[in-house]
Motif scaffolding. Structure first.
Motif, PDB file in Angstrom:
ATOM      1  N   UNK A 159      35.304  29.686  36.534  1.00  0.00           N
ATOM      2  CA  UNK A 159      35.187  30.763  37.498  1.00  0.00           C
ATOM      3  C   UNK A 159      33.654  31.432  36.980  1.00  0.00           C
ATOM      4  N   UNK A 160      33.182  31.375  35.888  1.00  0.00           N
ATOM      5  CA  UNK A 160      31.805  31.814  35.329  1.00  0.00           C
ATOM      6  C   UNK A 160      30.901  30.736  36.113  1.00  0.00           C
ATOM      7  N   UNK A 161      31.163  29.513  35.844  1.00  0.00           N
ATOM      8  CA  UNK A 161      30.212  28.506  36.642  1.00  0.00           C
ATOM      9  C   UNK A 161      30.288  28.556  38.184  1.00  0.00           C
ATOM     10  N   UNK A 162      31.404  28.936  38.585  1.00  0.00           N
ATOM     11  CA  UNK A 162      31.671  28.787  40.262  1.00  0.00           C
ATOM     12  C   UNK A 162      32.151  30.123  40.736  1.00  0.00           C
ATOM     13  N   UNK A 163      31.345  31.202  40.860  1.00  0.00           N
ATOM     14  CA  UNK A 163      31.825  32.513  41.168  1.00  0.00           C
ATOM     15  C   UNK A 163      32.370  32.809  42.501  1.00  0.00           C
ATOM     16  N   UNK A 164      31.865  31.969  43.399  1.00  0.00           N
ATOM     17  CA  UNK A 164      32.349  31.934  44.773  1.00  0.00           C
ATOM     18  C   UNK A 164      33.579  31.163  45.069  1.00  0.00           C
ATOM     19  N   UNK A 165      34.304  30.742  43.925  1.00  0.00           N
ATOM     20  CA  UNK A 165      35.505  29.983  44.017  1.00  0.00           C
ATOM     21  C   UNK A 165      36.932  31.210  43.764  1.00  0.00           C
ATOM     22  N   UNK A 166      37.860  30.754  44.370  1.00  0.00           N
ATOM     23  CA  UNK A 166      38.998  31.222  44.462  1.00  0.00           C
ATOM     24  C   UNK A 166      39.976  30.363  43.297  1.00  0.00           C
ATOM     25  N   UNK A 167      39.987  31.035  42.190  1.00  0.00           N
ATOM     26  CA  UNK A 167      40.841  30.142  41.242  1.00  0.00           C
ATOM     27  C   UNK A 167      41.855  31.121  40.497  1.00  0.00           C
ATOM     28  N   UNK A 168      43.220  30.805  40.515  1.00  0.00           N
ATOM     29  CA  UNK A 168      44.146  31.443  40.159  1.00  0.00           C
ATOM     30  C   UNK A 168      44.995  30.886  39.151  1.00  0.00           C
ATOM     31  N   UNK A 169      45.446  31.853  38.102  1.00  0.00           N
ATOM     32  CA  UNK A 169      46.405  31.358  37.198  1.00  0.00           C
ATOM     33  C   UNK A 169      47.738  31.710  37.486  1.00  0.00           C
ATOM     34  N   UNK A 215      38.353  19.507  40.693  1.00  0.00           N
ATOM     35  CA  UNK A 215      38.647  20.150  41.830  1.00  0.00           C
ATOM     36  C   UNK A 215      37.777  21.134  42.472  1.00  0.00           C
ATOM     37  N   UNK A 216      36.558  21.489  41.742  1.00  0.00           N
ATOM     38  CA  UNK A 216      35.421  22.275  42.169  1.00  0.00           C
ATOM     39  C   UNK A 216      34.560  21.369  42.850  1.00  0.00           C
ATOM     40  N   UNK A 217      34.281  20.140  42.228  1.00  0.00           N
ATOM     41  CA  UNK A 217      33.229  19.227  42.770  1.00  0.00           C
ATOM     42  C   UNK A 217      33.662  18.855  44.132  1.00  0.00           C
ATOM     43  N   UNK A 241      35.584  26.893  50.189  1.00  0.00           N
ATOM     44  CA  UNK A 241      36.538  27.766  50.258  1.00  0.00           C
ATOM     45  C   UNK A 241      38.096  27.321  50.036  1.00  0.00           C
ATOM     46  N   UNK A 242      37.779  26.322  49.333  1.00  0.00           N
ATOM     47  CA  UNK A 242      39.369  25.906  49.043  1.00  0.00           C
ATOM     48  C   UNK A 242      39.811  26.716  47.659  1.00  0.00           C
ATOM     49  N   UNK A 243      41.195  26.999  47.793  1.00  0.00           N
ATOM     50  CA  UNK A 243      41.811  27.926  46.746  1.00  0.00           C
ATOM     51  C   UNK A 243      42.356  26.811  45.708  1.00  0.00           C
ATOM     52  N   UNK A 244      42.213  27.260  44.407  1.00  0.00           N
ATOM     53  CA  UNK A 244      42.878  26.335  43.414  1.00  0.00           C
ATOM     54  C   UNK A 244      43.456  27.266  42.513  1.00  0.00           C
ATOM     55  N   UNK A 245      44.569  26.641  42.147  1.00  0.00           N
ATOM     56  CA  UNK A 245      45.827  27.332  41.339  1.00  0.00           C
ATOM     57  C   UNK A 245      46.079  26.608  40.104  1.00  0.00           C
ATOM     58  N   UNK A 246      46.004  27.097  39.025  1.00  0.00           N
ATOM     59  CA  UNK A 246      46.586  26.455  37.741  1.00  0.00           C
ATOM     60  C   UNK A 246      47.619  27.108  37.484  1.00  0.00           C
ATOM     61  N   UNK A 247      48.896  26.146  37.428  1.00  0.00           N
ATOM     62  CA  UNK A 247      50.321  26.602  37.129  1.00  0.00           C
ATOM     63  C   UNK A 247      50.837  25.938  35.756  1.00  0.00           C
ATOM     64  N   UNK A 248      51.308  26.954  34.755  1.00  0.00           N
ATOM     65  CA  UNK A 248      51.730  26.728  33.722  1.00  0.00           C
ATOM     66  C   UNK A 248      53.200  27.027  33.580  1.00  0.00           C
TER      67      UNK A 248
END
Length: 512
Positions: free
Chosen positions: A338-348, A384-386, A391-398
């Protein structure tokens, strides 16, 4: 020793025929020898019965004692069978010259009764006086201390035995010849399947690698040999295919590595020569050239580091083994990305299903190397970011699962992986990196874990070209931990990269 080795038959067919011939001939000769022994014994018993049944008449003893044996020979010869001979020992124990009988020849008898060594009524065999014949004799006691020896020649027995012996030898010779001829034919017919196996093996050595042995009946020795031979051929073919595939991958890998390294090296060389040839270059242009040189050197350094990491992971699958909190690793990865790609929608988010409340996060632990697992998460997020639109949403699921077609870890339609399927039904810790981007076509999905492969994504904004090794490294790390990295995707369906690590301790997360 050398002569015996040269005479020793090397052909299996010849050895079998010789063994059969020797056995058959030996059996015939043994049977004939047993029959010969039985017949000779039976004929000898017949002669013994004749000897024991005959006794010289009492008048004969008196005539011989009175010296009248020659005068009465005609009368005694009339009552004596024609093939008998009777010899007498006088009262003084000396062998008398008178004898009865008209048979040619006589047995070899001692001159005194003391040396006779015969028991009355017990037949024995003595040699002939002249020639090679033999006699069967029996002793008898008469009046006034006289003794008589009754003898019968064994010419009949020896003649019959000799004829049977020659007959046995002739039969043995005929049997040996017949067994050699018929046995050779029988062995040749019996070894025909083995000859076909030999012919198939010869053709395979000449390059016909697709052939197999047709004699595969488990009920015969040749059939079992054929089964073992085909199994060996299958293993050899599989080994050759693996070797060819490995060589193709190695050549492709070397070509791709050379291509990837050649681009930054060419840029570095070009800008270096430019700086050397134009020392009076403007400061702005010189700084730009230095920046491009540094950027290409960094790219080449990262490529070499990735290659070294792949080699090290293959040689030493696990550098460290400790209990790792995957939720914390995922959170650190999301924060850094998120710090490298502040415009990205990344969720945990938790690994949710119908039994899980949305928004519930819990600790998920696994045994492994924290640095390598963190690198996998970072590579998946960077990928995923590259390769997706901004505007793509990225989810990290654990979470945790039990491996299967639905939960992951095994193969199914639309799922690809560089590793083989895991054992179904085992518990595993999972980290998923999912996006709702354009997804991948089937052809791209099957090659996405290959080294130096880079798929083209519509709408993706790639700030800096990658090496194409990120997913290959992540997949290798997953295999080194006993798990696997897999991809569920389809055109227009987004991509879900799933890292599964088998659990070795009881996790605190949920299981679906």
């Amino acid at each position: 020793m050398r002569i015996s080795r040269r005479l020793r038959p090397r052909s299996l067919r010849t050895r079998l025929v010789l063994i059969a011939t020797v056995l058959a001939t030996s059996a015939v000769l043994v049977c004939q020898a047993a029959g010969l022994t039985v017949m000779r014994s039976w004929l000898t018993d017949q002669i013994d019965e004749r000897l024991t049944d005959f006794r010289p008449p009492s008048p004969v003893y008196r005539d011989v004692a009175d010296g009248n044996g020659l005068d009465h020979r005609a009368r005694t010869d009339d009552v004596l069978p024609s093939d008998y001979r009777v010899f007498f020992y006088g009262a003084n124990g000396r062998l008398l010259s008178e004898s009865l009988g008209r048979s040619d020849g006589e047995p070899r008898l001692p001159h005194t009764a003391a040396a006779l060594k015969l028991w009355n009524g017990r037949p024995t065999t003595v040699p002939a006086e002249t020639g090679d014949g033999s006699w069967r004799v029996v002793a008898d006691s008469g009046s006034d201390g006289m003794r008589a020896v009754v003898a019968l020649p064994l010419d009949t027995v020896e003649g019959a035995t000799s004829k049977l012996l020659w007959f046995s030898l002739a039969i043995g010779t005929v049997v040996a010849a017949a067994v050699m001829v018929l046995g050779s034919v029988a062995v040749r017919l019996g070894l025909r399947p083995l000859n076909r196996v030999e012919d198939t093996a010869r053709r395979i050595t000449h390059g016909e690698l697709a052939l197999s042995v047709t004699e595969t009946s488990p009920d015969t020795e040749v059939g079992r040999l054929g089964i073992a031979f085909n199994t060996m051929l299958d293993q050899l073919r599989a080994a050759l295919h693996r070797k060819d595939a490995f060589e193709r991958r190695l050549r492709r890998f070397m070509a791709d590595a050379g291509h990837e390294l050649r681009t930054p090296l060419t840029s570095i060389q070009g800008f270096s020569e430019l700086l050397l040839q134009q020392p009076a270059m403007a400061p702005l242009q010189r700084n730009e050239a230095h920046e491009l040189i540094a950027r290409n050197a960094d790219r080449m350094s990262r490529l070499v580091d990735d290659l070294l990491m792949l080699a090290q992971i293959g040689d030493t699958p696990a550098i460290r083994r400790e209990l790792v909190d995957l939720l914390s690793l995922a959170a650190d990865g999301v924060t850094a990305t998120a710090l490298r790609h502040p415009d990205r929608d990344i969720r945990l988010v938790p690994l949710a299903d119908e039994d899980t409340t949305p928004g519930e996060l819990d600790v998920v632990e696994a045994l492994g190397d924290p640095h390598q697992l963190a690198q996998v998460i970072g590579n998946l997020l960077a990928n995923a970011c590259t390769h997706t639109p901004s505007d793509t949403r990225i989810e990290v699921r654990v979470g945790t699962v039990r491996t299967g077609p639905r939960a992951g870890g095994t193969d199914r339609a639309g799922r690809t992986s560089a590793a083989g399927p895991m054992t179904p039904g085992i518990p595993a810790s999972v980290i998923e990196v999912a996006d709702d981007g354009p997804g991948l076509a089937a052809d791209d999905a099957h090659q996405v874990f290959e080294r130096f492969y880079r798929a083209c994504h519509t709408g993706a904004v790639e700030a800096q070209p990658g090496s194409g090794l990120g997913l290959a490294i992540a997949s290798t790390i997953a295999e080194a931990h006993g798990g696997r990295l897999e991809l569920d995707t389809g055109t227009g369906e987004g991509c879900t990269f799933r890292l599964l690590v088998p659990e070795t301790t009881a996790p605190k997360g949920h299981t679906r």
